[in-house]
Scaffold this motif. Structure first.
Motif, PDB file in Angstrom:
ATOM      1  N   ASP A 108      -4.853  -7.762  12.334  1.00 25.49           N
ATOM      2  CA  ASP A 108      -3.619  -7.016  12.601  1.00 25.49           C
ATOM      3  C   ASP A 108      -2.718  -7.694  13.617  1.00 25.49           C
ATOM      4  OD1 ASP A 108      -5.183  -6.521  14.825  1.00 25.49           O
ATOM      5  OD2 ASP A 108      -4.979  -4.337  14.732  1.00 25.49           O
ATOM      6  N   LYS A 112       0.048  -7.669  10.997  1.00 23.18           N
ATOM      7  CA  LYS A 112       0.456  -6.260  10.919  1.00 23.18           C
ATOM      8  C   LYS A 112       1.964  -6.098  10.805  1.00 23.18           C
ATOM      9  CE  LYS A 112      -0.145  -1.747  13.076  1.00 23.18           C
ATOM     10  NZ  LYS A 112      -0.792  -0.985  14.190  1.00 23.18           N
ATOM     11  N   ASN A 116       3.949  -4.339   7.725  1.00 24.83           N
ATOM     12  CA  ASN A 116       4.874  -3.218   7.923  1.00 24.83           C
ATOM     13  C   ASN A 116       6.186  -3.455   7.174  1.00 24.83           C
ATOM     14  OD1 ASN A 116       3.369  -1.460   9.577  1.00 24.83           O
ATOM     15  ND2 ASN A 116       3.868  -2.634  11.420  1.00 24.83           N
ATOM     16  N   SER A 119       5.623  -3.248   3.405  1.00 26.27           N
ATOM     17  CA  SER A 119       5.473  -1.852   3.001  1.00 26.27           C
ATOM     18  C   SER A 119       6.825  -1.152   2.937  1.00 26.27           C
ATOM     19  CB  SER A 119       4.541  -1.126   3.975  1.00 26.27           C
ATOM     20  OG  SER A 119       4.387   0.224   3.625  1.00 26.27           O
ATOM     21  N   TYR A 138     -10.807  -5.839   4.940  1.00 24.80           N
ATOM     22  CA  TYR A 138     -11.053  -4.393   4.975  1.00 24.80           C
ATOM     23  C   TYR A 138     -10.416  -3.757   6.216  1.00 24.80           C
ATOM     24  CZ  TYR A 138     -13.329   0.065   5.691  1.00 24.80           C
ATOM     25  OH  TYR A 138     -13.558   1.402   5.934  1.00 24.80           O
ATOM     26  N   ASN A 139     -10.685  -4.312   7.381  1.00 19.62           N
ATOM     27  CA  ASN A 139     -10.197  -3.714   8.624  1.00 19.62           C
ATOM     28  C   ASN A 139      -8.673  -3.693   8.689  1.00 19.62           C
ATOM     29  OD1 ASN A 139     -12.745  -3.156   9.647  1.00 19.62           O
ATOM     30  ND2 ASN A 139     -12.908  -5.118  10.726  1.00 19.62           N
ATOM     31  N   THR A 140      -8.032  -4.670   8.093  1.00 21.63           N
ATOM     32  CA  THR A 140      -6.565  -4.750   8.139  1.00 21.63           C
ATOM     33  C   THR A 140      -5.921  -3.878   7.073  1.00 21.63           C
ATOM     34  OG1 THR A 140      -6.720  -7.001   9.013  1.00 21.63           O
ATOM     35  CG2 THR A 140      -4.602  -6.328   8.089  1.00 21.63           C
ATOM     36  N   LYS A 142      -7.095  -1.334   5.371  1.00 23.82           N
ATOM     37  CA  LYS A 142      -7.367   0.106   5.422  1.00 23.82           C
ATOM     38  C   LYS A 142      -6.299   0.860   6.210  1.00 23.82           C
ATOM     39  CE  LYS A 142     -10.345   0.254   9.532  1.00 23.82           C
ATOM     40  NZ  LYS A 142     -11.688   0.600  10.067  1.00 23.82           N
ATOM     41  N   GLU A 143      -5.550   0.151   7.062  1.00 25.00           N
ATOM     42  CA  GLU A 143      -4.467   0.770   7.822  1.00 25.00           C
ATOM     43  C   GLU A 143      -3.184   0.896   7.014  1.00 25.00           C
ATOM     44  OE1 GLU A 143      -5.225   2.020  10.696  1.00 25.00           O
ATOM     45  OE2 GLU A 143      -7.242   1.145  10.582  1.00 25.00           O
ATOM     46  N   PHE A 144      -3.188   0.377   5.771  1.00 21.33           N
ATOM     47  CA  PHE A 144      -2.010   0.431   4.905  1.00 21.33           C
ATOM     48  C   PHE A 144      -2.406   1.001   3.538  1.00 21.33           C
ATOM     49  CE2 PHE A 144      -1.156  -2.730   8.084  1.00 21.33           C
ATOM     50  CZ  PHE A 144       0.188  -2.571   8.388  1.00 21.33           C
ATOM     51  N   PRO A 145      -2.862   2.243   3.504  1.00 22.91           N
ATOM     52  CA  PRO A 145      -3.416   2.798   2.267  1.00 22.91           C
ATOM     53  C   PRO A 145      -2.388   2.987   1.151  1.00 22.91           C
ATOM     54  CG  PRO A 145      -3.205   4.509   3.923  1.00 22.91           C
ATOM     55  CD  PRO A 145      -2.931   3.214   4.624  1.00 22.91           C
TER      56      PRO A 145
END
Length: 240
Positions: A108, A112, A116, A119, A138-140, A142-145
């Motif tokens: 991120d 990140k 953003n 998105s 996965y960790n990155t 998952k914050e942008f579902p």
């Protein structure tokens, strides 16, 4: 049946010759394979510099509507604001990153801000599986579902982590150019359904026809086959 190839590289490589490195040869290849349209990125943008490669790609494809340009970005080298403006100026709807090849982790504190913007602007992101660390992705992501991500060039060696990942993260799509394994497409459909599976060829590093041939011998119903061959990618990119 309409076919939209989601993974073609255009241009010369720095380390080897390829069978097609210009627009006319790419068109000849997709014509031979029965492909109607292709999403193409710049080999130069991967091997040397993203900005220069993207400019070359724009120039090469400007008079060929069947080739849809996809830009490459390097968040450690490119300026986010100017890159985002370039996407708008050239009506680009998808971007490709090469974290491992370009030497940065997909975490991120590096990507990140870029995610953003993608998105917000509905820019779709392609990530080659070989360029990813499963924990980082996965960790990155998952914050942008709500942001669709395409993991491309998925190989059978990635199965131990790719199947659990796509079961968990519902916004990940799979591009199948390198997914040669027994009953592979059936396994993917059973795992995530057909709506997140996208045909690609990896041309010119691999031939176009074999995966198409394989798809047509899975006994898929017409709607499923059309979705994988073109519909899912059209929907993802907002194409009509």
């Amino acid at each position: 049946m309409r076919v939209f190839d989601a993974n073609i590289a255009l241009g010369r490589r720095h380390n080897k010759r390829v069978s097609a490195d210009n627009v006319s040869d790419i068109i000849a290849a997709i014509d031979y394979a029965g492909v109607d349209q292709a999403l193409v990125y710049s080999a130069h943008a991967n091997d040397f510099g993203a900005n220069t490669g993207n400019k070359i790609l724009t120039e090469m494809t400007k008079n060929e509507p069947r080739l849809i340009p996809q830009y490459v970005c390097n968040p450690t080298d490119n300026d986010l604001e100017s890159f985002a403006q370039t996407l708008k100026d050239n009506d680009i709807t998808s971007v490709r990153m090469f974290p491992f090849s370009h030497g940065y982790p997909f975490v991120d504190w590096i990507v990140k801000s870029w995610l953003n913007v993608f998105s917000d602007e509905q820019i779709r992101l392609w990530l080659p599986a070989n360029d990813l660390d499963p924990v980082q992705i996965y960790n990155t992501i998952k914050e942008f579902p709500d942001t669709p991500i395409v993991i491309c060039e998925v190989h059978y060696k990635h199965i131990p982590w790719i199947l659990p990942l796509i079961r968990t993260l519902k916004n990940i799509y799979i591009e199948i150019s390198w997914f040669y394994t027994a009953n592979g497409i059936t396994t993917l459909i059973e795992t995530i359904g057909a709506d997140r599976i996208i045909f690609g060829s990896r041309f010119p590093h691999a031939p176009i026809p074999p995966q198409l041939y394989s798809l047509h011998h899975y006994s898929l119903d017409k709607h499923t086959l059309e979705s994988i061959c073109s519909g899912n990618l059209q929907n993802l990119l907002g194409e009509t």
